[in-house]
Scaffold this motif. Structure first.
Motif, PDB file in Angstrom:
ATOM      1  N   GLY A   1      -1.869   5.022   6.814  1.00 25.60           N
ATOM      2  CA  GLY A   1      -3.112   5.711   6.500  1.00 25.60           C
ATOM      3  C   GLY A   1      -3.896   6.055   7.751  1.00 25.60           C
TER       4      GLY A   1
ATOM      5  N   ARG B   1      -0.239   6.855   1.411  1.00 24.24           N
ATOM      6  CA  ARG B   1      -0.933   6.937   2.690  1.00 24.24           C
ATOM      7  C   ARG B   1      -2.168   6.041   2.758  1.00 24.24           C
ATOM      8  NH1 ARG B   1       0.851  11.473   5.739  1.00 24.24           N
ATOM      9  NH2 ARG B   1       2.982  11.786   5.047  1.00 24.24           N
ATOM     10  N   GLY B   2      -2.066   4.890   2.138  1.00 19.79           N
ATOM     11  CA  GLY B   2      -3.161   3.943   2.255  1.00 19.79           C
ATOM     12  C   GLY B   2      -4.169   4.010   1.141  1.00 19.79           C
ATOM     13  N   GLY B   3      -3.965   4.917   0.192  1.00 17.55           N
ATOM     14  CA  GLY B   3      -4.973   5.094  -0.849  1.00 17.55           C
ATOM     15  C   GLY B   3      -4.638   4.403  -2.160  1.00 17.55           C
TER      16      GLY B   3
ATOM     17  N   TYR C   1      -7.947  12.488   2.765  1.00 24.43           N
ATOM     18  CA  TYR C   1      -7.646  11.256   2.011  1.00 24.43           C
ATOM     19  C   TYR C   1      -7.715  11.536   0.514  1.00 24.43           C
ATOM     20  CZ  TYR C   1      -8.301   6.404   0.380  1.00 24.43           C
ATOM     21  OH  TYR C   1      -8.182   5.202  -0.255  1.00 24.43           O
TER      22      TYR C   1
ATOM     23  N   VAL D   1       0.848  -1.172   0.000  1.00 26.32           N
ATOM     24  CA  VAL D   1       0.000   0.000   0.000  1.00 26.32           C
ATOM     25  C   VAL D   1       0.892   1.233   0.000  1.00 26.32           C
ATOM     26  CG1 VAL D   1      -1.505   1.296   1.526  1.00 26.32           C
ATOM     27  CG2 VAL D   1      -2.014  -1.076   1.010  1.00 26.32           C
TER      28      VAL D   1
ATOM     29  N   THR E   1      -8.044  -0.598  -1.218  1.00 25.99           N
ATOM     30  CA  THR E   1      -6.890  -1.473  -1.455  1.00 25.99           C
ATOM     31  C   THR E   1      -7.051  -2.860  -0.856  1.00 25.99           C
ATOM     32  OG1 THR E   1      -5.703  -0.908   0.581  1.00 25.99           O
ATOM     33  CG2 THR E   1      -5.391   0.564  -1.295  1.00 25.99           C
TER      34      THR E   1
ATOM     35  N   TRP F   1     -10.428   7.257   7.469  1.00 24.37           N
ATOM     36  CA  TRP F   1      -9.300   7.045   6.560  1.00 24.37           C
ATOM     37  C   TRP F   1      -8.984   5.568   6.425  1.00 24.37           C
ATOM     38  CZ3 TRP F   1      -5.845  11.598   5.507  1.00 24.37           C
ATOM     39  CH2 TRP F   1      -4.836  11.312   4.586  1.00 24.37           C
TER      40      TRP F   1
ATOM     41  N   SER G   1      -4.016   0.273   5.744  1.00 24.02           N
ATOM     42  CA  SER G   1      -2.686   0.832   5.944  1.00 24.02           C
ATOM     43  C   SER G   1      -2.550   1.506   7.303  1.00 24.02           C
ATOM     44  CB  SER G   1      -2.440   1.861   4.841  1.00 24.02           C
ATOM     45  OG  SER G   1      -1.483   2.803   5.240  1.00 24.02           O
TER      46      SER G   1
ATOM     47  N   SER H   1      -9.174   3.275   3.084  1.00 24.54           N
ATOM     48  CA  SER H   1      -7.999   2.524   2.641  1.00 24.54           C
ATOM     49  C   SER H   1      -8.354   1.055   2.454  1.00 24.54           C
ATOM     50  CB  SER H   1      -6.888   2.692   3.682  1.00 24.54           C
ATOM     51  OG  SER H   1      -5.907   1.705   3.559  1.00 24.54           O
TER      52      SER H   1
END
Ligand SMILES: Nc1ncnc2c1ncn2[C@@H]1O[C@H](COP(=O)(O)OP(=O)(O)O)[C@@H](O)[C@H]1O
Ligand SMILES: Nc1ncnc2c1ncn2[C@@H]1O[C@H](COP(=O)(O)OP(=O)(O)O)[C@@H](O)[C@H]1O
Ligand SMILES: Nc1ncnc2c1ncn2[C@@H]1O[C@H](COP(=O)(O)OP(=O)(O)O)[C@@H](O)[C@H]1O
Lengths: 117, 402, 402, 402, 117, 117
Positions: free
Chosen positions: B252, A48-50, B288, A45, B245, B237, B249, B241
């Protein structure tokens, strides 16, 4: 004398070293590397997780052992059996490379040749 | 003077100080292993430099005098300030508490230019930026003579002064210093990132609940809404995430917490717990999205300072105008019918953006042109990593391989 | 009793406790990777052992009774101390706050002998040293019956009792335990060093601003000057490092901050912000020089305990005599005309140096001779690293290679 | 309202919040390197989720209403709570302080199932467990209408509600999720373990000394006995480790400190310093033994949640009945002649064990059966490590090998 | 050309690299590995300090240098002398493996053969 | 079969692995080492920031790939081009060592020889 270098999955180190001991190999060493091959790599990932990215390089462990010529088959078999993912094996299970060694020396005693391995 | 207020405000000052090392860890974990020391030092040195600037002239410029735009020279070197002056809490305690805000603000900016900015130039930048960018904006917003304060702009704990300011300055810096040559794909140390975010969260209780300068109901409300917004944004967030995905994360979730903390900062003295849930949710979702958008641009704001502090600060400032509850902070927001507050908030936001961007841009441009300074390290130094090239140190040294 | 004072002093006690893990990280980052656990444990175990010794007899020996040189047995096991006794704050809170000082002082010494000192012997040393070195000096300086207190020596938060004492004991220890066989060239973990220094800085607010035992103007002044001196010294040290090596060592800046914190400790209750700038600048420059000098000697005071805590403490104690402001701490310093204070400070310094060195030397010498104890681990254990040999643990274990 | 009490309770709330990241580090250091992020996230996400649940309905269910067994819906969303309500401290501050306890309790449980529990299921579990297990028990023990409270059970800071509850839930979880396939022999990062324990120790001062909700003598007593018990237990555990293995495990000493902190929790408002020494010694010895016994069973309670929090909590609850001093907490214990208190404590312990085990077991069993949830990650995911499989992140990434 | 791979104790790296330089070997590299051999392994504490286990694998460092054939004796002697525990040597002092190298290339210049090592 | 071991600068790993893929090499692995050669070493600050020392050993990355004999030239050229510092190269750009491999085994399938690499 032969040097066996096996690139295996880190999570299989325990199984492989046990198999080596069982097969009568008394000395080896291993270290972690980053490897790349046919394996798809790992999904990581980012952003930042996106976002998700493919990091083609995956963690592997290289195990090295020097053996006498006649042990080649026994040892490679032991490694293959222990390193392969159960059932039919998975891409990324690793490879074994075999090369020849000219000589070995035991630091403690200074002795060399087959006796040193 | 009230010993309870003093007790809380000393503790709050200590908590806010700790945010800067927290930020150092947060940022330090996000970069490549060869730039950790450098990234940490950008924050840590701010504790050293800004503290000195603040007692010498920063405080006087920022929060003294009767001007609308900037303080004066009356308290240079804190002259004439006696340990017994003050009501509620000693004036000197206000000086210290405010100092901690001045320390962390430029440290936030560094996220934009890590892994390539010249350390010595940065030290000069710190002195100039605090003087010419931070001090005036702080004066406008927090000094009772400041023009934004008089206009009625609500900014309890620094949404404009700290976050929008840092977020916008970050764009100017990222533009001028240029992209990193070879940015890492992954964070080099996720535990540092999470631990850093946790220290920020912890310290933010001082930041927000201290900004009423008293141990009273408003401080408690600030504590509650700060925690609520941080939690909501982190969760939002994280869920986004996970949806996008298939993985949640940690970086995140930590970023979400920080975004929530940023957004609640201006509102902490006026929003209630329901407002905090809304603000936190908005911060999580909007920031985000801002990060994803930023990735589509060519701007290498390396650690998302604008997407999190800039955008989060803007959302927070506007949301303060929406969710302010008169029973908490004496000023109503749009929901309670005072729609005009939104306009005032918007003015504060726009003015801060413009001033911060232009002034920061000019300062950096000049520093870039001064011989011996310049913004960017050499390519070899960047390749080698700033830890060795700027600080002569590697972050991690193993045995055997020493 | 005053709830505000209690509120601050509980928080201050917690802050000072946190300094010891902070020190553990600071020291732990500076050594080789094979001795991290050991280095951290020297500090951490002090929390365990000294806490117990303190409630059993340490407090009573240090801060009770009417003797000039040592306390008495009256409060053994804190007997007879009721939770409601005390004025301003409960007496038991004073016991706890003082305990935290007793915990960190011997932990400071360990910097001299890391990477080679026998852990079990160290545990015995802790018990004896607190009893025979720390308790008496604390009594002299802080008990209103103590002879140095009566003489008028100023030591607000422990320049003599904590820092000179630890710094000098460190020399005795380094002399007796001998040099490391194979010291590392670099610190093994710079982020630990900086984070540790940050926790020390944070905790030091409790240390210094708590030493007035109240949440009042003097505490606020202590807070301000503590931060100012730390910042100034960090900056001074960093600039010297930059000038001399062309790089700004993070370890250097962190060390400078600690030196500044040490030096302001005795002065925190009497110097103003200008004094703090001077003290911080002096600490940065002098301790920096002391480290360089130490490297020219054969003494392996591994983590510079003397150069930073000893020298910094001496500078601070003298500087207190120079910069004391009567309006803050009721006693004037040399600058305000009271030159005699300098002499008193000098006496306190000299006596602490002599007593601490001689007593520590004797204690360690005896421990060295007792069969089964002894100061130094075997050569094999040193080679292998103390983490494995003393604690059976490696600090860092990777996957795959487990 | 009293500013001093407010000052302390805001600080105490912040301290308790910090315990959860402290726990994250403590647990994170104990697992394999491939599961660090995952282990840390189990704790960190609790800050996000439980905070939201708590303000929405958790608080109202736990601590409002006049029922004996559970709260009511009256304060859903904290409705109707004004910032000026309350005596001593604002009611909202009580809400926040209590929230921090609700955050850490389920985080403690995660030690039982690290390295294999599905993260998304865990998030659902958090919501349900807080609602159906934590809230009721908190109501019984801490609400003045709760049946255990009315029975006279002493639990100052959460020995039953937090520790026994988490420890017993841990067994249920470990049973249902099953053993790890391939547990590591060693902790992957000992400094994290010790630093985590230190943050727990530091935060626990807020936990225990805050549980009187005032800055007064009882808080100070709690501070003193908390530190004393932690120190004694750490030392006891360390010495046992030294005797049995010839090495003093740092992980052992850290575990001992936690065990001591657990055991003193219910007693912090009623035991004196001598009681604390006894409780700490008992905690060190008994929990040490419990860990060894657990290793003989087939139960993979990976990070010894039951042996430390369960057993330590039981010992503490019983010991509270033994060592309670009427002069401190108004209720005498067995030593002061009130042998009946032991029976009351025993009832509280047994009821908590039964309810927690059964309810947790049922919740997890149901979650296991719901399609799309399930308790355990796939074998491949476990092999690869949860950091990558659940969070898409590696904890540590080196240069060169990126 | 020969490749010398020496598995040594991490704490002896300093001595060995000095010895190599003295012996005229100007290039080498090393990395840490986990090794297993006759050595008993290290005792590690587990079970929160209550148990002691033997981890058979111990930390070692592998040092690699490519040399010309005629230096073989000099270099192995240098390594053995520097890597051996003083007095009579200890189990675990390590081993040296020698294998032949076909060619070497210096990246900077592109030159190959003996001149590149 | 040949084993190519390239010691390169860590910051060039990305370029080199890309070049390898472009050159048709599908498998390799790499790990970080500490290297010493003609390069001056790196300057490190010691003595708490007051002294500067030369640490002769510098961080390097070793990349290993096993290839078939006929790819030798192509692969070494690819590595040299990607690993060399732009313009004329710098001291410390690294070296490539080539040795022969006797056999290779793919763990997943057990197949050996050229097909396994
Ligand atoms: N030619 C090669 N030279 C060196 N290492 C290789 C080579 N081919 C594969 N490897 C290593 O072996 C690992 C497994 O190979 P991969 O192609 O992913 O799986 P499989 O062999 O099962 O098809 C890779 O990650 C890489 O580290
Ligand atoms: N056959 C081998 N192949 C690879 N490495 C070996 C081999 N034998 C020993 N080693 C390595 O050498 C190290 C020292 O060997 P060991 O048998 O423990 O001591 P000694 O050679 O003194 O008897 C081991 O830890 C292992 O890493
Ligand atoms: N003979 C050798 N055997 C093993 N590694 C070597 C050898 N010579 C050089 N190296 C490695 O190659 C790196 C680059 O070599 P160096 O001599 O510094 O640069 P250059 O080859 O450009 O002159 C060194 O850091 C070292 O790790």
């Amino acid at each position: 004398m032969l040097k066996i270098e096996a690139i295996i999955r880190p999570e299989r180190v325990g199984e492989v070293t046990e198999a080596l001991l069982d097969a009568g190999c008394s000395g080896f060493h291993y270290h972690n590397v980053t490897g790349q091959g046919q394996q798809q790599g790992v999904k990581v990932v980012t952003g930042r997780g996106g976002q998700i990215a493919n990091r083609s390089a995956v963690p592997k462990t290289v195990l090295t052992t020097v053996i006498s010529d006649e042990m080649q088959e026994k040892i490679t078999k032991a490694i293959v059996d222990a390193a392969r993912t159960p059932d039919s094996g998975d891409i990324g299970d690793g490879k074994i490379f075999i090369s020849s060694v000219v000589d070995a020396v035991r630091v403690r005693t200074g002795e060399s040749g087959e006796g040193a391995i | 003077m009230d010993s309870g207020h003093i007790a809380w405000m000393i503790a709050a000052s200590a908590l806010v100080l700790l945010m800067t090392p927290g930020l150092a860890l947060f940022y330090g974990g996000l970069v490549r292993a060869r730039n950790v020391v450098s990234t940490i030092m950008y924050s840590f040195i701010s504790m050293a430099i800004v503290s000195v600037v603040w007692v010498l002239w920063g405080y006087s410029f920022a929060l003294e005098g009767s001007g609308e735009f900037i303080g004066d020279f009356s308290k240079i070197g804190l002259s004439g300030m006696d340990i017994n002056d003050g009501e509620g809490i000693p004036d000197l305690l206000f000086v210290v508490f405010q100092m901690m805000f001045a320390i962390i603000t430029p440290a936030l900016i560094t996220g934009a230019f890590v892994e390539r900015f010249k350390f010595t130039t940065y030290m000069v930048f710190l002195v100039i930026w605090i003087t010419f960018v931070y001090a005036p904006i702080a004066h406008w917003v927090w000094d009772s003579d400041g023009w934004l304060f008089k206009l009625g702009a609500l900014d309890f704990a620094g949404g404009t002064v700290v976050h929008i300011n840092a977020g916008v300055a970050a764009i100017a810096a990222a533009l001028l210093v240029g992209k990193r040559k070879n940015p890492g794909l992954e964070s080099h140390n996720v535990p540092y990132v999470v631990l850093g975010a946790a220290l920020l969260w912890f310290g933010w209780f001082g930041f927000n609940a201290g900004s009423g300068l008293k141990a009273h109901g408003v401080a408690v409300n600030a504590l509650l809404v700060t925690n609520t917004a941080a939690a909501t944004a982190a969760l939002t967030w994280g869920i986004l995430s996970q949806i996008q995905t298939g993985r949640m994360s940690a970086v995140g979730v930590a970023s979400g917490a920080v975004a929530g903390l940023v957004a609640i900062t201006p509102a902490a003295g006026s929003a209630g717990v329901m407002g905090a849930l809304a603000i936190g949710f908005g911060a999580g979702a909007i920031c985000y999205g801002a990060v994803l958008l930023r990735h589509k641009t060519g701007l290498d704001d390396a650690l998302e300072v604008f997407a999190i502090h800039g955008v989060g600060g803007i959302w927070g400032a506007i949301a303060t105008g929406i969710f302010a509850v008169a029973a908490i902070g004496n000023t109503a927001g749009a929901i309670e019918g005072n729609v005009g507050q939104l306009g005032i908030q918007a003015i504060a936001v726009i003015v801060t953006i413009l001033y911060s961007f232009i002034a920061t841009f000019i300062i950096l441009k000049i520093l870039d042109l001064i011989p011996g300074l310049g913004l960017r390290v050499s390519e070899t130094d960047e390749d080698q990593g700033l830890d060795l090239s700027s600080h002569g140190e590697r972050a991690f040294v193993d045995d055997g391989a020493d």
